[in-house]
Each structure stands twice: as C-alpha cells, then as structure tokens.
Motif scaffolding. Sequence first.
Motif, PDB file in Angstrom:
ATOM      1  N   GLY A 123      -0.644   8.557  -1.858  1.00 43.72           N
ATOM      2  CA  GLY A 123      -1.984   8.913  -2.306  1.00 43.72           C
ATOM      3  C   GLY A 123      -2.547   7.932  -3.312  1.00 43.72           C
ATOM      4  O   GLY A 123      -3.281   8.323  -4.217  1.00 43.72           O
ATOM      5  N   VAL A 124      -2.189   6.654  -3.142  1.00 43.07           N
ATOM      6  CA  VAL A 124      -2.612   5.635  -4.104  1.00 43.07           C
ATOM      7  C   VAL A 124      -3.163   4.413  -3.385  1.00 43.07           C
ATOM      8  O   VAL A 124      -2.930   4.193  -2.204  1.00 43.07           O
ATOM      9  CB  VAL A 124      -1.435   5.202  -5.017  1.00 43.07           C
ATOM     10  CG1 VAL A 124      -0.950   6.363  -5.868  1.00 43.07           C
ATOM     11  CG2 VAL A 124      -0.292   4.608  -4.214  1.00 43.07           C
ATOM     12  N   LEU A 125      -3.867   3.600  -4.156  1.00 47.38           N
ATOM     13  CA  LEU A 125      -4.422   2.344  -3.691  1.00 47.38           C
ATOM     14  C   LEU A 125      -3.425   1.225  -3.973  1.00 47.38           C
ATOM     15  O   LEU A 125      -2.747   1.226  -5.000  1.00 47.38           O
ATOM     16  CB  LEU A 125      -5.717   2.090  -4.463  1.00 47.38           C
ATOM     17  CG  LEU A 125      -6.684   1.060  -3.943  1.00 47.38           C
ATOM     18  CD1 LEU A 125      -7.178   1.434  -2.559  1.00 47.38           C
ATOM     19  CD2 LEU A 125      -7.855   0.953  -4.898  1.00 47.38           C
ATOM     20  N   VAL A 126      -3.323   0.274  -3.059  1.00 51.95           N
ATOM     21  CA  VAL A 126      -2.440  -0.874  -3.212  1.00 51.95           C
ATOM     22  C   VAL A 126      -3.245  -2.129  -2.869  1.00 51.95           C
ATOM     23  O   VAL A 126      -3.934  -2.164  -1.845  1.00 51.95           O
ATOM     24  CB  VAL A 126      -1.200  -0.764  -2.289  1.00 51.95           C
ATOM     25  CG1 VAL A 126      -0.255  -1.931  -2.489  1.00 51.95           C
ATOM     26  CG2 VAL A 126      -0.469   0.552  -2.496  1.00 51.95           C
ATOM     27  N   CYS A 127      -3.169  -3.155  -3.725  1.00 50.53           N
ATOM     28  CA  CYS A 127      -3.917  -4.392  -3.463  1.00 50.53           C
ATOM     29  C   CYS A 127      -3.264  -5.177  -2.325  1.00 50.53           C
ATOM     30  O   CYS A 127      -2.157  -4.848  -1.884  1.00 50.53           O
ATOM     31  CB  CYS A 127      -4.011  -5.243  -4.736  1.00 50.53           C
ATOM     32  SG  CYS A 127      -2.460  -5.994  -5.250  1.00 50.53           S
ATOM     33  N   LEU A 128      -3.951  -6.207  -1.862  1.00 49.86           N
ATOM     34  CA  LEU A 128      -3.441  -7.009  -0.746  1.00 49.86           C
ATOM     35  C   LEU A 128      -2.083  -7.627  -1.081  1.00 49.86           C
ATOM     36  O   LEU A 128      -1.180  -7.649  -0.245  1.00 49.86           O
ATOM     37  CB  LEU A 128      -4.441  -8.106  -0.385  1.00 49.86           C
ATOM     38  CG  LEU A 128      -5.740  -7.642   0.255  1.00 49.86           C
ATOM     39  CD1 LEU A 128      -6.693  -8.822   0.446  1.00 49.86           C
ATOM     40  CD2 LEU A 128      -5.489  -6.943   1.580  1.00 49.86           C
ATOM     41  N   LYS A 129      -1.920  -8.125  -2.283  1.00 49.92           N
ATOM     42  CA  LYS A 129      -0.670  -8.777  -2.690  1.00 49.92           C
ATOM     43  C   LYS A 129       0.490  -7.777  -2.719  1.00 49.92           C
ATOM     44  O   LYS A 129       1.544  -8.028  -2.149  1.00 49.92           O
ATOM     45  CB  LYS A 129      -0.850  -9.417  -4.061  1.00 49.92           C
ATOM     46  CG  LYS A 129       0.327 -10.189  -4.549  1.00 49.92           C
ATOM     47  CD  LYS A 129       0.011 -10.835  -5.894  1.00 49.92           C
ATOM     48  CE  LYS A 129       1.233 -11.461  -6.508  1.00 49.92           C
ATOM     49  NZ  LYS A 129       0.944 -11.964  -7.858  1.00 49.92           N
TER      50      LYS A 129
END
Length: 163
Positions: A87-93
């Motif tokens: 339930g979280v956001l993760v950046c591309l890296k």
Amino acid sequence: QEYPDFSMVCSGIELLDYITQPYEANFQIYNLLAFFLNEFYSQRRDVVFYAFIIKLLKFSGFNPQINRCFKCRNKIQYRGYFSVQKGVLVCLKCGLKEDNLIPVSSGAVKSINFLERASYANIKRLLLAPDIEEEIRKIIVKFVSYHISFIPKSWQKNEAGVV
C-alpha cells in the motif's frame, strides 16, 4: 448513462457497508456519505466518486500511503510504482528491487493526494484526464480487493471499468 451511474453509487455504498461497523458512530464517514449522495449527480461525478472511495479508505484506516517513495522518501518526479501488497509508493530506482508493482504517474499520485486531503468544497475543482482516471481506478480496485478482501458486486460485473 443511468446504469453506470447507478452502478458507481451502489459500489460506493457496498464498500461503505462492508468496511464499517453497524451502530458505530463515525461522523466523518456520515458527512462523507452525505457529500457523496448530494454531489454525485453533479458534472464531476467521477471526481466525487473517487474522492468518496479514497476518503472512506482513509477514515477507515485502510488508506494507501502515496506521498513519497516508501524506501528512499523522495517525491515521484514523473513515474513510479505502487505496491498493492504494501500500500505504498515506490520510485523508479527503488522499484527495480520489488515485484508486483503497478506503474503510476506523478499526475495520478497528485490527484489521489488531492482527493484525500481536499475539503468537500474543493474536490470538484479537480479535472481528471482519462489516463489518470484509469490509473486511479486500477489502484483503487487492486488495493481494495487485496487489503479488504472484498470487491463490490458492481465492480465484478463491469469489466469495462465503471470503477
């Protein structure tokens, strides 16, 4: 046009009924429901519907955390990923090291955050582009089905995506 609208209202009410306890007073959710029912048939029914679902999840303690990358705490610049399981956001890296992620644009992230935080008076100011609306729909459907183990019947019947 009437059936898809009716289906959206029903799915919101089904979800509300499923995640709230009977006879439990919750004025935030009561006011949210009043807003939803009063404003749904306005010109911005898509925004009103998504605001209802996002705020309902928040007030019920189920809201996803999508302000910043969960791992590095950086803001999403253009694109990122959403982890349905966490339930979280993760950046591309940071997303390179994760599995089962949904691609998400910064526009969808900003729109969800706006709908979560905006007052009822300001919600209808948001205009959703069709691609952003589709991203939000996918995130909501997958998040709700995973974390709440419930999919409103109207979501199941409408594969084309009223919700």
